[in-house]
Design a protein around this motif. Structure first.
Motif, PDB file in Angstrom:
ATOM      1  N   ASP A  90      -8.746  -4.167   1.209  1.00  0.00           N
ATOM      2  CA  ASP A  90      -8.135  -5.456   1.507  1.00  0.00           C
ATOM      3  C   ASP A  90      -9.161  -6.280   2.275  1.00  0.00           C
ATOM      4  N   GLN A 145      -7.759  -8.240  -2.744  1.00  0.00           N
ATOM      5  CA  GLN A 145      -7.678  -6.785  -2.903  1.00  0.00           C
ATOM      6  C   GLN A 145      -8.652  -6.414  -4.022  1.00  0.00           C
ATOM      7  N   GLY A 202       0.819  -1.200   0.000  1.00  0.00           N
ATOM      8  CA  GLY A 202       0.000   0.000   0.000  1.00  0.00           C
ATOM      9  C   GLY A 202       0.858   1.257   0.000  1.00  0.00           C
ATOM     10  N   VAL A 234      -7.373   0.409   1.894  1.00  0.00           N
ATOM     11  CA  VAL A 234      -5.997   0.645   1.446  1.00  0.00           C
ATOM     12  C   VAL A 234      -5.878   2.024   0.814  1.00  0.00           C
ATOM     13  N   SER A 285       1.102   5.194   1.760  1.00  0.00           N
ATOM     14  CA  SER A 285       0.550   5.980   2.861  1.00  0.00           C
ATOM     15  C   SER A 285       1.116   7.389   2.975  1.00  0.00           C
TER      16      SER A 285
END
Length: 246
Positions: free
Chosen positions: A159, A202, A69, A237, A71
């Motif tokens: 997810d 996902q 992922g 995510v 962030s």
């Protein structure tokens, strides 16, 4: 000042992005961020290797989404449908493609893959007639009330985690996709290994903000009976605003 890109579904837009990424690993800063997700979501398909820098960057962000992922916060980026000075044909009404995240003012988010085979569909798919109809119904309701109401859509990447390595992932995905509500459109999906033989699902979805709450979707649909027979938990995510209506 936020970076702005135009019409990433066109050759001219991709060329500008390719030139921009010539000396950069990411859209802004020195790590993957929301800005990379915004541009990634605006690309209708994986870019041609003709655009060397865009192709290299796209594969890297795609790999990060599958593995860990993204962030990072980013500095801000805007993707617009077309260059102001460049005459373009009026896009088809259905032409619209990824917690985190960022409001972007975008006219055309993506051109979708037309193949019905799920394996060939991009994670960020084309707006369907169902979505178009929902948008038209909202617009009619606002007009009837005589009020100017703001609305929009968001792209969400979830997810979905199973209980263990014995969970039937095919049935898990079928159970997830069985959730149906106005303003919710399920997109492409993939299985991602997490260790010890366990894989997570996902999956991409597009929501109409006024009609669907992701928290409610998870808490009242995806993690309750009968779906919780397969689903242990769900995590957001990526959550990106992809367009606004007024």
């Amino acid at each position: 000042m936020a970076v702005t890109f135009y019409d990433l579904s066109s050759a001219s837009g991709l060329k500008k992005l390719d030139e921009y990424l010539l000396s950069r690993s990411y859209i802004t800063g020195y790590q993957a961020s929301k800005d990379d997700l915004t541009v990634y979501a605006a690309l209708p398909t994986a870019p041609s290797t003709e655009y060397v820098n865009v192709s290299r960057w796209f594969k890297h962000i795609d790999a990060l989404l599958r593995i860990s992922g993204v962030s990072g916060e980013g500095s801000g980026v805007t993707v617009k449908g077309s260059l102001v000075a460049e005459p373009v044909a009026t896009p088809p009404a259905a032409d619209t493609k990824a917690s985190i995240f960022l409001m972007i003012d975008i006219s055309i988010v993506a051109a979708a893959a037309e193949d019905d085979d799920d394996d060939d569909v991009d994670l960020f798919g084309e707006e369907t007639e169902e979505e178009k109809k929902a948008a038209e119904e909202r617009a009619a309701a606002v007009k009837a009330s005589g009020k100017k109401k703001e609305s929009g859509k968001s792209s969400v990447l979830l997810d979905v985690k199973p209980w263990d390595d014995e969970t039937d992932m095919k049935k898990l995905e079928e159970a997830v996709r069985s959730v149906s509500m106005e303003g919710l459109l399920w997109g492409a999906s993939k299985l991602v290994p997490v260790g010890y033989g366990i894989k997570k699902l996902q999956i991409m979805l597009t929501i109409v903000d006024d009609l669907v709450s992701v928290d409610t979707l998870i808490e009242e649909h995806l993690t309750v009976e009968p779906i919780n027979e397969y689903v242990q938990s769900c995590d957001i995510v990526a959550f990106n605003k992809i367009c606004k209506y007024f």
